[in-house]
Design a protein around this motif. Structure first.
Motif, PDB file in Angstrom:
ATOM      1  N   GLU A  16       1.958  -3.873 -10.700  1.00 56.63           N
ATOM      2  CA  GLU A  16       2.143  -4.135  -9.266  1.00 56.63           C
ATOM      3  C   GLU A  16       2.560  -2.877  -8.517  1.00 56.63           C
ATOM      4  O   GLU A  16       2.050  -2.586  -7.423  1.00 56.63           O
ATOM      5  N   THR A  17       3.474  -2.118  -9.126  1.00 55.91           N
ATOM      6  CA  THR A  17       3.914  -0.864  -8.510  1.00 55.91           C
ATOM      7  C   THR A  17       2.719   0.057  -8.303  1.00 55.91           C
ATOM      8  O   THR A  17       2.522   0.641  -7.237  1.00 55.91           O
ATOM      9  N   TYR A  18       1.893   0.141  -9.352  1.00 56.49           N
ATOM     10  CA  TYR A  18       0.713   0.996  -9.318  1.00 56.49           C
ATOM     11  C   TYR A  18      -0.257   0.544  -8.222  1.00 56.49           C
ATOM     12  O   TYR A  18      -0.742   1.345  -7.424  1.00 56.49           O
ATOM     13  N   LEU A  19      -0.503  -0.755  -8.163  1.00 57.67           N
ATOM     14  CA  LEU A  19      -1.426  -1.284  -7.151  1.00 57.67           C
ATOM     15  C   LEU A  19      -0.885  -1.049  -5.740  1.00 57.67           C
ATOM     16  O   LEU A  19      -1.635  -0.750  -4.814  1.00 57.67           O
ATOM     17  N   ASP A  20       0.444  -1.175  -5.610  1.00 59.47           N
ATOM     18  CA  ASP A  20       1.067  -0.929  -4.304  1.00 59.47           C
ATOM     19  C   ASP A  20       0.867   0.519  -3.877  1.00 59.47           C
ATOM     20  O   ASP A  20       0.559   0.805  -2.718  1.00 59.47           O
ATOM     21  N   LEU A  21       1.052   1.429  -4.858  1.00 66.04           N
ATOM     22  CA  LEU A  21       0.879   2.854  -4.555  1.00 66.04           C
ATOM     23  C   LEU A  21      -0.538   3.131  -4.075  1.00 66.04           C
ATOM     24  O   LEU A  21      -0.749   3.835  -3.090  1.00 66.04           O
ATOM     25  N   ILE A  22      -1.508   2.552  -4.778  1.00 64.59           N
ATOM     26  CA  ILE A  22      -2.907   2.742  -4.379  1.00 64.59           C
ATOM     27  C   ILE A  22      -3.126   2.175  -2.983  1.00 64.59           C
ATOM     28  O   ILE A  22      -3.745   2.799  -2.126  1.00 64.59           O
ATOM     29  N   GLY A  23      -2.582   0.977  -2.760  1.00 63.20           N
ATOM     30  CA  GLY A  23      -2.724   0.332  -1.457  1.00 63.20           C
ATOM     31  C   GLY A  23      -2.143   1.204  -0.341  1.00 63.20           C
ATOM     32  O   GLY A  23      -2.760   1.381   0.709  1.00 63.20           O
ATOM     33  N   ALA A  27      -4.066   3.046   2.681  1.00 63.08           N
ATOM     34  CA  ALA A  27      -3.658   2.784   4.071  1.00 63.08           C
ATOM     35  C   ALA A  27      -3.461   4.098   4.826  1.00 63.08           C
ATOM     36  O   ALA A  27      -3.891   4.244   5.971  1.00 63.08           O
ATOM     37  N   VAL A  28      -2.823   5.059   4.122  1.00 60.94           N
ATOM     38  CA  VAL A  28      -2.596   6.373   4.753  1.00 60.94           C
ATOM     39  C   VAL A  28      -3.935   7.012   5.099  1.00 60.94           C
ATOM     40  O   VAL A  28      -4.158   7.485   6.215  1.00 60.94           O
ATOM     41  N   ILE A  29      -4.860   6.983   4.125  1.00 62.11           N
ATOM     42  CA  ILE A  29      -6.182   7.591   4.349  1.00 62.11           C
ATOM     43  C   ILE A  29      -6.898   6.908   5.512  1.00 62.11           C
ATOM     44  O   ILE A  29      -7.516   7.546   6.356  1.00 62.11           O
ATOM     45  N   ALA A  30      -6.787   5.598   5.552  1.00 60.31           N
ATOM     46  CA  ALA A  30      -7.468   4.851   6.613  1.00 60.31           C
ATOM     47  C   ALA A  30      -6.695   4.891   7.930  1.00 60.31           C
ATOM     48  O   ALA A  30      -7.176   4.415   8.956  1.00 60.31           O
ATOM     49  N   GLY A  31      -5.496   5.435   7.886  1.00 64.85           N
ATOM     50  CA  GLY A  31      -4.661   5.507   9.071  1.00 64.85           C
ATOM     51  C   GLY A  31      -4.209   4.140   9.569  1.00 64.85           C
ATOM     52  O   GLY A  31      -4.091   3.896  10.768  1.00 64.85           O
ATOM     53  N   LYS A  32      -3.995   3.256   8.614  1.00 69.74           N
ATOM     54  CA  LYS A  32      -3.549   1.905   8.998  1.00 69.74           C
ATOM     55  C   LYS A  32      -2.205   1.619   8.355  1.00 69.74           C
ATOM     56  O   LYS A  32      -1.861   2.226   7.336  1.00 69.74           O
ATOM     57  N   PRO A  33      -1.457   0.680   8.941  1.00 73.53           N
ATOM     58  CA  PRO A  33      -0.199   0.311   8.278  1.00 73.53           C
ATOM     59  C   PRO A  33      -0.487  -0.470   6.979  1.00 73.53           C
ATOM     60  O   PRO A  33      -1.485  -1.189   6.902  1.00 73.53           O
ATOM     61  N   TYR A  34       0.360  -0.292   5.982  1.00 69.97           N
ATOM     62  CA  TYR A  34       0.161  -0.983   4.695  1.00 69.97           C
ATOM     63  C   TYR A  34       0.948  -2.287   4.668  1.00 69.97           C
ATOM     64  O   TYR A  34       2.143  -2.312   4.968  1.00 69.97           O
ATOM     65  N   THR A  35       0.259  -3.373   4.348  1.00 68.92           N
ATOM     66  CA  THR A  35       0.980  -4.628   4.120  1.00 68.92           C
ATOM     67  C   THR A  35       0.850  -4.984   2.638  1.00 68.92           C
ATOM     68  O   THR A  35      -0.240  -5.009   2.083  1.00 68.92           O
ATOM     69  N   LYS A  36       1.985  -5.242   2.057  1.00 63.96           N
ATOM     70  CA  LYS A  36       2.049  -5.528   0.620  1.00 63.96           C
ATOM     71  C   LYS A  36       1.233  -6.785   0.282  1.00 63.96           C
ATOM     72  O   LYS A  36       1.297  -7.774   0.997  1.00 63.96           O
ATOM     73  N   GLU A  37       0.456  -6.668  -0.787  1.00 65.68           N
ATOM     74  CA  GLU A  37      -0.373  -7.817  -1.166  1.00 65.68           C
ATOM     75  C   GLU A  37       0.246  -8.583  -2.321  1.00 65.68           C
ATOM     76  O   GLU A  37       1.033  -8.041  -3.087  1.00 65.68           O
TER      77      GLU A  37
END
Ligand code: URA
Ligand code: SF4
Length: 247
Positions: A16-23, A27-37
């Motif tokens: 989960e930690t790993y997936l969150d990091l990727i997410g 989000a940073v690359i896309a310039g969007k806010p990240y919402t935890k899945e």
């Protein structure tokens, strides 16, 4: 066993930690806010850290244990009239798993599947496509106890016995399943259609190719009409397995 539970929880947290990091990175690359899945990790956890097998249940049994379970089974009324249970036998893994209806007189006496007249005939079928019942072939039945006077096994009896067969197929891992006769075909394929309608093509059961043909006992009673379709079905089995029959 709680060790495994802890391991699964730890793995789950790491993934989960790993997936969150990727997410977050995405989000940073896309310039969007990240919402935890919310992730459902059960499938990957089942692969990485399989839940402990319940060795007392059918699902946790290997073939030897499963056979012992059948030997002492009294889940349906067929246990009352049996001499021996007939679990099935052959190679595991198998190229072909042959499934018949249930033990007859000879099978009930010996504890082995297809050893009477129908069995002899079945062996000749297998030979005709260069297979040997003891090599690469596994033979079993829908019900493991002989129905009185060889009557058809009833719905509740077939249902009671099914979990054994399902586990058996899992363990035998056949490349192809050959169903002999109406009872086997209708039970495994869960259909009301007869052999005549079901034969002549491949079916699939949980991803495994299935061929339906007549029961050898039926063919012995009506050889003139049924010999040819059975031979076609056997050729279909051989074709799938890449067995060269020559001409
Ligand atoms: N007929 C079957 O269906 N199974 C056997 O094992 C023997 C005869
Ligand atoms: Fe058990 Fe199957 Fe025999 Fe019924 S036929 S008693 S379910 S092994």
């Amino acid at each position: 066993m709680s060790d495994q539970k802890g391991r699964r929880e730890a793995l789950s947290a790491s993934i989960e930690t790993y997936l969150d990091l990727i997410g977050e990175a995405e989000a940073v690359i896309a310039g969007k806010p990240y919402t935890k899945e919310e992730w459902d990790l059960s499938t990957i956890l089942d692969v990485l850290a399989p839940p402990p097998l319940d060795l007392d249940s059918i699902d946790g049994a290997n073939l030897r244990v499963l056979e012992a379970m059948v030997a002492s089974c009294s889940k349906c009324r067929l246990c009352e009239g049996r001499t021996m249970t007939v679990f099935g036998e052959g190679s595991a893994p198998a190229r072909v798993m042959v499934i018949g209806e249930g033990p007859g007189y000879e099978e009930d006496k010996s504890g082995r599947p297809f050893v009477g007249k129908a069995g002899e005939y079945l062996e000749s079928w297998l030979k005709s496509i260069h297979l040997d019942r003891m090599q690469g072939v596994y033979i079993a039945n829908i019900v493991k106890c002989r129905p009185p006077n060889n009557r058809d096994p009833q719905t509740d009896e077939r249902e009671a016995c099914m979990p054994y067969l399902l586990r058996q197929i899992q363990l035998v891992k056949p490349q192809l399943i050959l169903l002999l006769g109406r009872t086997a075909a209708q039970t495994l394929l869960n259909t009301e259609q007869g052999v005549g309608a079901l034969r002549g093509r491949y079916h699939r059961w949980q991803g495994i190719p299935v061929v339906v043909t007549y029961h050898p006992a039926a063919v012995l009673r009506n050889t003139a009409e049924l010999r040819r379709p059975v031979w076609e079905d056997l050729k279909r089995v051989a074709a799938y397995l890449g067995i060269e029959l020559g001409r």
